[in-house]
Write a protein that holds these residues in place. Structure first.
Motif, PDB file in Angstrom:
ATOM      1  N   TRP A 185     -37.385  -0.646  -1.459  1.00 22.44           N
ATOM      2  CA  TRP A 185     -36.100  -1.237  -0.762  1.00 22.44           C
ATOM      3  C   TRP A 185     -35.291  -1.841  -1.947  1.00 22.44           C
ATOM      4  O   TRP A 185     -35.882  -2.485  -2.886  1.00 22.44           O
ATOM      5  CB  TRP A 185     -36.275  -2.181   0.500  1.00 22.44           C
ATOM      6  N   CYS A 186     -33.906  -2.065  -1.597  1.00 25.18           N
ATOM      7  CA  CYS A 186     -32.944  -2.620  -2.864  1.00 25.18           C
ATOM      8  C   CYS A 186     -33.344  -4.115  -2.392  1.00 25.18           C
ATOM      9  O   CYS A 186     -33.942  -4.651  -1.616  1.00 25.18           O
ATOM     10  CB  CYS A 186     -31.854  -2.227  -2.337  1.00 25.18           C
ATOM     11  N   CYS A 220     -32.412  -6.504   0.646  1.00 21.72           N
ATOM     12  CA  CYS A 220     -32.571  -5.646   1.761  1.00 21.72           C
ATOM     13  C   CYS A 220     -33.356  -6.640   2.874  1.00 21.72           C
ATOM     14  O   CYS A 220     -34.372  -7.475   2.588  1.00 21.72           O
ATOM     15  CB  CYS A 220     -33.641  -4.327   1.618  1.00 21.72           C
ATOM     16  N   THR A 280     -35.121  -5.202   5.461  1.00 23.26           N
ATOM     17  CA  THR A 280     -36.155  -4.618   6.052  1.00 23.26           C
ATOM     18  C   THR A 280     -37.533  -5.255   5.949  1.00 23.26           C
ATOM     19  O   THR A 280     -38.334  -5.288   6.884  1.00 23.26           O
ATOM     20  CB  THR A 280     -36.204  -2.905   5.483  1.00 23.26           C
ATOM     21  N   CYS A 329     -34.808   4.268   5.802  1.00 23.39           N
ATOM     22  CA  CYS A 329     -35.434   2.792   5.202  1.00 23.39           C
ATOM     23  C   CYS A 329     -36.442   2.248   6.018  1.00 23.39           C
ATOM     24  O   CYS A 329     -37.563   1.878   5.418  1.00 23.39           O
ATOM     25  CB  CYS A 329     -34.136   1.872   4.750  1.00 23.39           C
ATOM     26  N   ASN A 359     -29.555  -1.925  10.472  1.00 21.66           N
ATOM     27  CA  ASN A 359     -28.856  -2.500   9.483  1.00 21.66           C
ATOM     28  C   ASN A 359     -27.565  -2.029   9.302  1.00 21.66           C
ATOM     29  O   ASN A 359     -26.823  -2.028   8.479  1.00 21.66           O
ATOM     30  CB  ASN A 359     -29.584  -2.268   8.240  1.00 21.66           C
ATOM     31  N   GLY A 408     -28.861   3.753   5.196  1.00 19.82           N
ATOM     32  CA  GLY A 408     -29.116   3.156   4.020  1.00 19.82           C
ATOM     33  C   GLY A 408     -29.688   4.256   2.616  1.00 19.82           C
ATOM     34  O   GLY A 408     -29.273   4.367   1.541  1.00 19.82           O
ATOM     35  N   THR A 412     -30.745  -6.425  10.795  1.00 16.51           N
ATOM     36  CA  THR A 412     -30.801  -6.776   9.267  1.00 16.51           C
ATOM     37  C   THR A 412     -29.627  -6.799   8.374  1.00 16.51           C
ATOM     38  O   THR A 412     -28.665  -5.983   8.795  1.00 16.51           O
ATOM     39  CB  THR A 412     -32.135  -6.012   8.625  1.00 16.51           C
ATOM     40  N   CYS A 460     -27.878  -4.890   4.741  1.00 19.54           N
ATOM     41  CA  CYS A 460     -27.913  -3.930   4.073  1.00 19.54           C
ATOM     42  C   CYS A 460     -26.839  -4.298   2.844  1.00 19.54           C
ATOM     43  O   CYS A 460     -25.768  -3.801   3.266  1.00 19.54           O
ATOM     44  CB  CYS A 460     -27.981  -2.651   4.566  1.00 19.54           C
ATOM     45  N   PRO A 515     -26.515 -10.694  -0.226  1.00 18.03           N
ATOM     46  CA  PRO A 515     -27.443 -10.836   1.069  1.00 18.03           C
ATOM     47  C   PRO A 515     -27.331 -12.226   1.747  1.00 18.03           C
ATOM     48  O   PRO A 515     -27.227 -12.169   2.957  1.00 18.03           O
ATOM     49  CB  PRO A 515     -28.845 -10.945   0.638  1.00 18.03           C
TER      50      PRO A 515
END
Lengths: 379, 274, 181
Positions: B18-19, B22, B24, B53, B123, B127, B200, B202, B215
């Motif tokens: 994940w970025c 993120c 998640t 994702c 999200n 993604g 969430t 993204c 974020p």
């Protein structure tokens, strides 16, 4: 139970064979001309502690069968053309993730909705190549009610033995025909169970194959916690999406597990081929017409024989090749515009025998007379 | 006693994909803590995912896990649960996976009220493929496939699940992670189909195209726009304008599918079908 | 018995399909020769001309379709119009009273016009046992299976509690035809 003499419908025989082979899960969706299989299993599976579910569509049906098989139960689904198309997505999943399952396609006339109640053999290539990616597949094709019964058991066995989807490609003729069959005693039938793990959980790699290229399949919930993915994966079951070596090894192995048992999987019947000058290569309901045609032609003094393919994929090229220099021609009657004939041509490309397609796609069977005429034309 | 989520992770599969920023992982943490809260053993839990994702959650957690095709996780889970009713089946899906390509399966799994706990990580964007609008992307948002802003309205997936027959439904956000953990805990204990939507952030796929570059900004947005369903009861429509509800929306009892089917098997074996 | 191809045709609801299955089963199971059965399917099977095909043969039956039947039963005018022209030269054509057959066909086949539905109504108060009267008459005329086999096959396929009425219908079918043969 002893041998039983019965008047059975093809789809009925398929459903009975599924239960006999140990299938305990069916998920499906109504579709002509395959619905009888669902109806019978809805009735029979609960009696043996099994489960039937009618899903919201064919995609979900295929998914549920695979989910059940991952749960450790033998699963089967049945459909026809339009539904077979929808099943392709998860059929590919089963091939990649190596989940045993059986898909019955009772072929009807297409393309698209086509002729729902009428027979065809138009899904031969779809059965081989319908899902994307260079996946392995086994396709079995019955021409009689008895073969439908026996090949359903074989299909379940092959799928469990090799951890892969197996397709039964029947048709509206064989699916709906009632005929006399003598069913063997269950105790005479070999039933195969999937391989179990031989190592403790801490040493277990879910996709580490044995010598036959098939990894043991261990049910979840018994201490063997592991991962499976439809991404390219390593022996540990984890995604190895960009790993070239892993991809090469995996794909070769998926195909090798069939090639290593080719002799067992490729099933044909050679009928009056010993002195044949012309061979008919046929499968499914068309093999019935071809058998009649051979009898008629022989009665007229024509040396004709029949190669009946019970396995369509892998294609029985070795059997066709064997006669390549012995016969003058191979006639390939099919209820499509010419599908398996291409494989026959490929098998015979360096041989003397010519190849003559004979096609019909109007929802009627090719008649014995049509085949006899073709024999006379090539003689 | 507090749990170290790490104890439940397959640390040898790190780093995850994940970025930075993120949400998640925050949702996954809540799920893992909830499973720990309920006291299930690792062996009796199976976590099934689809594609996207959200689907990458289960490769890194130490339960029984498998990832399936796009949108179909609930159908695989239905087959699995029917053959292994003793297992605790959890599906983690996303807004594209669960509400888009898998929307029909979601509706019918709700209807059957089969004992599966679903966490839908929303999200607001596709993604994995780089930021395309989903059925849960708010109207007017920008995405790579909505360069002029989306003209489509979005689903309220909780209302949809409720209407389709889910017997436990709730929503929380990455910001309201404690609530999320509570809802998932209750969902796991619930007998029947349960759905918890986890909103969430993204930042890469959604935020930076929609005036929320960091974020933190996105988490702030969650804090400022979420209203607990209990508080909302005393608020006017004007006060609720532009807000969304969080909390427990549905918690009711109804016959569960695998139990009903077990009964059907017993009846078939004793009486035979009609 | 050389290959004998039989087509039962009529209207949905006359028990044509079950009748065909019973006939095939009588041959295959109780007379222990070969038989196949096929039927029209789908919307086609509900209303309009309904069809049941039976092939009975000493030899293995490969080609399972019937183009030119040896025996045709047509219980409705519509079915007769559609299928009577296909009956083989010197074949047997059994029709319900009132079904009209043109002279051209009459010259070609052995025609039996029998009050089948009338008899069914007499026996059961409705057309529900039309198939059994039909089978009785058909077997009396053609002797494609033994009467004993037909009775056994019938008993194995009909619902419990209907044995008496079906048996009576079958007997009346035999009586109708024996009077003619």
């Amino acid at each position: 139970m002893k041998r039983q003499v019965k008047l059975l419908q093809g789809n009925e025989a398929c459903a009975m064979a599924a239960v006999a082979a140990g299938v305990r899960f069916f998920a499906g969706y109504p579709i002509t001309p395959a619905t009888e299989i669902a109806e019978i299993l809805a009735q029979e599976l609960p009696k043996v502690g099994g489960t039937f579910i009618q899903m919201e569509d064919e995609i979900a049906s295929m998914a549920a069968v695979i989910g059940a098989s991952i749960g450790g139960v033998k699963g089967l689904t049945a459909t026809s053309g339009p539904g077979f198309t929808l099943k392709q997505e998860n059929l590919g999943y089963a091939a990649m993730v190596q989940v045993p399952c059986v898909i019955v396609n009772v072929q009807r006339g297409g393309p698209s909705t086509g002729m729902p109640t009428l027979p065809a053999q138009m899904d031969v290539m779809q059965a081989r190549w319908g899902t994307h990616g260079d996946h392995p597949i086994i396709v079995l094709c019955p021409s009689t009610v008895y073969e439908y019964y026996m090949l359903t058991i074989k299909a379940v066995n092959f799928s469990e033995m090799l951890r892969m989807p197996v397709i039964i490609l029947s048709d509206a003729v064989v699916g709906h025909l009632r005929e006399k069959v003598v069913l063997p005693d269950i105790s005479e039938i070999e039933i195969v169970e999937r391989k179990k793990a031989t190592v403790p959980p801490e040493e277990f790699l879910p996709f580490k194959p044995d010598a036959d290229d098939v990894p043991p399949f261990v049910s979840y919930g018994k201490g063997y916690r592991y991962h499976m993915t439809s991404n390219n994966y390593d022996e540990g079951g984890y995604p190895a999406t960009n790993n070239h070596q892993v991809a090469d090894k995996l794909l070769r192995r998926l195909h090798n597990k069939i090639e290593k048992r080719r002799g067992e999987i490729v099933m044909t019947e050679e009928i009056m081929m010993d002195d044949a000058e012309v061979a008919i290569f046929a499968y499914g309901c068309t093999a019935r017409s071809a058998y009649s045609a051979v009898e008629t032609a022989r009665a007229q003094g024509l040396k004709v024989g029949l190669i009946k393919a019970l396995t369509l994929w892998p294609f029985p090229r070795e059997v066709v090749e064997k006669y390549g220099d012995k016969v003058q021609a191979v006639i390939v009657p099919e209820m499509n515009m010419g599908q398996l004939v291409g494989e026959v041509e490929r098998a015979l490309k360096d041989k003397k025998a010519g190849v003559r397609p004979l096609n019909r796609f109007d929802g009627k069977m090719i008649t014995p007379e049509q085949i006899v005429s073709a024999v006379k034309e090539v003689k | 006693m507090a749990v170290h989520v790490q104890d439940y992770l397959r640390m040898h599969k790190m780093p995850h994909i994940w970025c930075p920023g993120c949400g998640t992982g925050i949702a996954l943490g809540a799920v893992v803590r909830a499973i720990h809260n309920v006291g299930y053993s690792r062996d009796e839990v199976i976590v099934i995912t689809g594609i996207g994702c959200s689907a990458r959650t289960n490769a890194i957690i130490d339960f029984n896990t498998f990832q399936t095709t796009h949108g179909r996780a609930l159908s695989f889970a239905t087959g699995f649960k029917l053959t292994r009713p003793e297992m605790k089946v959890v599906v983690i899906t996303g807004d594209g996976d669960g509400a888009g390509i898998g929307g029909n399966h979601l509706i019918h799994t709700c209807r059957r009220n089969i004992d599966i706990t679903t966490i839908l990580i929303n999200n607001s964007i596709y993604g994995m493929t780089g930021g395309q609008y989903s059925p849960l992307t708010p109207r007017g948002s920008y995405a790579t496939t909505a360069p002029y802003g989306t003209v489509e309205p979005s689903f309220d997936i909780c209302k949809l699940a409720e209407g389709a027959g889910a017997t436990y439904v709730g929503r929380a956000t990455a910001y309201h992670v404690t609530l999320l953990e509570q809802l998932v805990t209750k969902a796991l204990k619930h007998e029947g189909f349960s759905l918890v939507e986890a909103i969430t952030q993204c930042p890469i796929g959604y935020g930076r195209r929609n005036k929320m570059k960091s974020p933190t900004e996105m988490l702030k947005w969650q804090r400022e726009h979420a209203v607990n369903v209990k508080a909302a009861a005393g608020m006017s429509p004007e006060q609720l304008e532009g807000k969304f509800l969080i909390g427990e929306f549905v918690n009711k009892t109804a016959p569960e599918y695998t139990k009903l089917y077990q009964k059907l098997i017993e009846d078939a074996q004793s009486k035979g079908a009609k | 018995m050389e290959r004998c191809e039989i087509v039962l045709s009529g209207f949905g609801g006359q028990g044509i399909v079950l009748g065909g299955i019973i006939l095939a089963e009588a041959a295959a199971i109780y007379d222990d020769i070969n038989a196949t059965h096929n039927q029209s399917y789908g919307p086609e099977a509900r209303g309009g001309a309904s069809k049941s095909e039976v092939i009975i043969s000493k030899e293995v039956i490969h080609f399972p379709e019937i183009e030119y039947p040896d025996v045709l039963v047509a219980l409705t005018q519509e079915a007769a119009n559609k299928f009577a022209p296909t009956v083989k030269e010197q074949g047997v054509l059994i029709v319900d009273s009132g079904v009209k057959i043109n002279d051209q066909i009459k010259d070609k086949v052995k025609l039996y016009s029998l009050p089948i539905t009338e008899m069914a109504v007499k026996v059961a108060g409705s057309e529900i046992v039309t198939n059994m009267v039909t089978l009785g008459a058909l077997v009396a005329i053609t002797k494609v299976v033994s009467r004993e086999a037909l009775e056994k096959a019938m008993f194995s396929r009909i619902p419990k509690g209907t044995e008496e009425v079906n048996m009576k219908a079958l007997a009346q079918g035999f009586a109708l035809a024996e009077y003619l043969v």
